[in-house]
Motif scaffolding. Structure first.
Motif, short mmCIF file in Angstrom:
data_model
loop_
_atom_site.label_atom_id
_atom_site.label_comp_id
_atom_site.label_asym_id
_atom_site.label_seq_id
_atom_site.Cartn_x
_atom_site.Cartn_y
_atom_site.Cartn_z
N ALA A 11 0.90 -1.37 0.01
CA ALA A 11 -0.01 -0.07 -0.02
C ALA A 11 0.76 1.12 -0.20
CB ALA A 11 -0.82 0.01 1.12
N LEU A 12 2.04 1.19 0.81
CA LEU A 12 2.80 2.47 0.74
C LEU A 12 3.81 2.46 -0.28
CD1 LEU A 12 3.68 2.18 4.53
CD2 LEU A 12 2.28 3.62 3.53
N ALA A 13 3.67 1.41 -1.23
CA ALA A 13 4.61 1.72 -2.49
C ALA A 13 4.19 2.58 -3.41
CB ALA A 13 4.62 0.35 -3.23
N ASP A 14 3.00 3.12 -3.29
CA ASP A 14 2.21 4.17 -4.23
C ASP A 14 2.37 5.70 -3.70
OD1 ASP A 14 0.00 6.03 -5.16
OD2 ASP A 14 0.08 4.30 -6.69
N PRO A 15 3.27 6.54 -4.55
CA PRO A 15 3.31 7.74 -3.86
C PRO A 15 2.00 8.72 -3.51
CG PRO A 15 4.38 7.54 -5.95
CD PRO A 15 3.72 6.41 -5.87
N ALA A 16 0.89 8.37 -3.97
CA ALA A 16 -0.37 9.05 -3.94
C ALA A 16 -0.85 8.65 -2.61
CB ALA A 16 -1.26 8.75 -4.91
N ARG A 17 -0.72 7.17 -2.15
CA ARG A 17 -1.08 6.55 -1.02
C ARG A 17 -0.26 7.10 0.06
NH1 ARG A 17 -2.77 2.12 -4.34
NH2 ARG A 17 -0.77 0.90 -4.06
N ARG A 18 1.00 7.34 -0.10
CA ARG A 18 1.86 7.76 0.81
C ARG A 18 1.42 9.21 1.12
NH1 ARG A 18 5.76 5.36 -2.09
NH2 ARG A 18 6.73 7.46 -3.01
N GLN A 19 1.09 10.09 0.02
CA GLN A 19 0.59 11.43 0.37
C GLN A 19 -0.45 11.47 1.16
OE1 GLN A 19 -0.16 13.73 -3.26
NE2 GLN A 19 -0.36 15.53 -2.05
N VAL A 20 -1.39 10.58 0.94
CA VAL A 20 -2.74 10.53 1.79
C VAL A 20 -2.29 9.95 3.12
CG1 VAL A 20 -4.72 9.06 2.38
CG2 VAL A 20 -4.38 9.80 -0.06
N PRO A 30 -12.47 14.01 5.32
CA PRO A 30 -13.22 13.42 4.45
C PRO A 30 -12.55 12.97 3.22
CG PRO A 30 -13.93 15.32 5.05
CD PRO A 30 -12.44 15.12 5.75
N ALA A 31 -13.10 11.87 2.34
CA ALA A 31 -12.51 11.66 1.18
C ALA A 31 -12.34 12.71 0.10
CB ALA A 31 -13.32 10.34 0.40
N GLY A 32 -13.55 13.59 0.20
CA GLY A 32 -13.47 14.76 -1.05
C GLY A 32 -12.20 15.87 -0.67
N GLU A 33 -11.92 16.09 0.62
CA GLU A 33 -10.97 16.65 0.87
C GLU A 33 -9.50 16.24 0.59
OE1 GLU A 33 -8.75 18.50 4.97
OE2 GLU A 33 -10.97 18.27 5.18
N LEU A 34 -9.45 14.89 0.87
CA LEU A 34 -8.25 14.00 0.43
C LEU A 34 -7.94 14.26 -1.04
CD1 LEU A 34 -8.42 11.03 2.96
CD2 LEU A 34 -6.60 12.94 3.03
N ALA A 35 -9.10 14.12 -1.77
CA ALA A 35 -8.81 14.07 -3.25
C ALA A 35 -8.51 15.63 -3.75
CB ALA A 35 -10.35 13.76 -3.90
N ARG A 36 -8.99 16.73 -3.19
CA ARG A 36 -8.64 17.98 -3.37
C ARG A 36 -7.27 18.26 -2.99
NH1 ARG A 36 -13.74 18.74 -1.49
NH2 ARG A 36 -12.95 19.49 0.72
N ALA A 44 -10.33 8.04 -8.51
CA ALA A 44 -8.96 7.78 -8.18
C ALA A 44 -8.61 7.66 -6.77
CB ALA A 44 -7.84 8.71 -8.86
N MET A 45 -9.16 8.82 -5.98
CA MET A 45 -8.96 8.85 -4.60
C MET A 45 -9.62 7.36 -4.10
SD MET A 45 -7.74 9.86 -2.07
CE MET A 45 -6.73 11.19 -2.62
N SER A 46 -10.81 7.26 -4.34
CA SER A 46 -11.76 6.16 -3.78
C SER A 46 -10.73 4.78 -4.00
CB SER A 46 -13.02 6.04 -4.82
OG SER A 46 -13.65 4.93 -4.14
N ARG A 47 -10.12 4.57 -5.24
CA ARG A 47 -9.49 3.34 -5.36
C ARG A 47 -8.05 3.38 -4.37
NH1 ARG A 47 -10.60 4.71 -10.67
NH2 ARG A 47 -8.50 5.67 -11.00
N HIS A 48 -7.47 4.50 -4.34
CA HIS A 48 -6.49 4.51 -3.08
C HIS A 48 -7.00 4.33 -1.85
CE1 HIS A 48 -3.32 5.48 -5.99
NE2 HIS A 48 -4.01 6.63 -6.52
N LEU A 49 -8.04 4.83 -1.46
CA LEU A 49 -8.60 4.73 -0.07
C LEU A 49 -8.89 3.28 -0.08
CD1 LEU A 49 -10.52 7.91 0.23
CD2 LEU A 49 -8.45 7.29 1.64
N LYS A 50 -9.46 2.63 -1.11
CA LYS A 50 -9.73 1.14 -0.83
C LYS A 50 -8.50 0.19 -0.61
CE LYS A 50 -12.02 -2.83 -3.04
NZ LYS A 50 -12.44 -3.06 -4.47
#
Length: 108
Positions: A11-20, A30-36, A44-50
């Motif tokens: 999970a941590l291998a992806d840079p976007a997930r590390r940013q989250v 909230p998910a929307g704030e993370l996406a922004r 895309a955020m939904s997939r990373h959060l999953k």
């Protein structure tokens, strides 16, 4: 290495997930704030959060005022296991390097 640790590292291998994860270190969001904040589209955020949920790194809750909103927060357990593994790896490498240093210093 345990399967849970494998999931954490994957999970941590992806840079976007590390940013989250970095954003969630500050506070639950909230998910929307993370996406922004990350500049990702909501799908895309939904997939990373999953992926982060499946790894056990984050959990989601629904505020009482709106069941449609998901607020994400970090879970400490996967990071505790990761830190323990890293500390053990660091001890092993330190021992190996000290042994190598002693070997080199003993050579004429």
């Amino acid at each position: 290495m345990s399967a849970a640790l494998d999931r954490t590292l994957a999970a941590l291998a992806d840079p976007a997930r590390r940013q989250v994860v970095e954003l969630l270190r500050e506070r639950p969001r909230p998910a929307g704030e993370l996406a922004r904040e990350t500049g990702l589209s909501p799908p895309a955020m939904s997939r990373h959060l999953k992926a982060l949920r499946q790894s056990g790194l984050v959990e989601d809750t629904h505020p009482a005022f709106d069941a449609r909103v998901r607020v994400y927060a970090l879970r400490p357990e996967p990071m505790v296991e990761l830190m323990a593994w890293l500390e053990e790896s660091e001890r092993m490498w330190s021992q190996q390097l000290l042994a190598f240093k002693a070997h080199v210093e003993d050579q004429p």
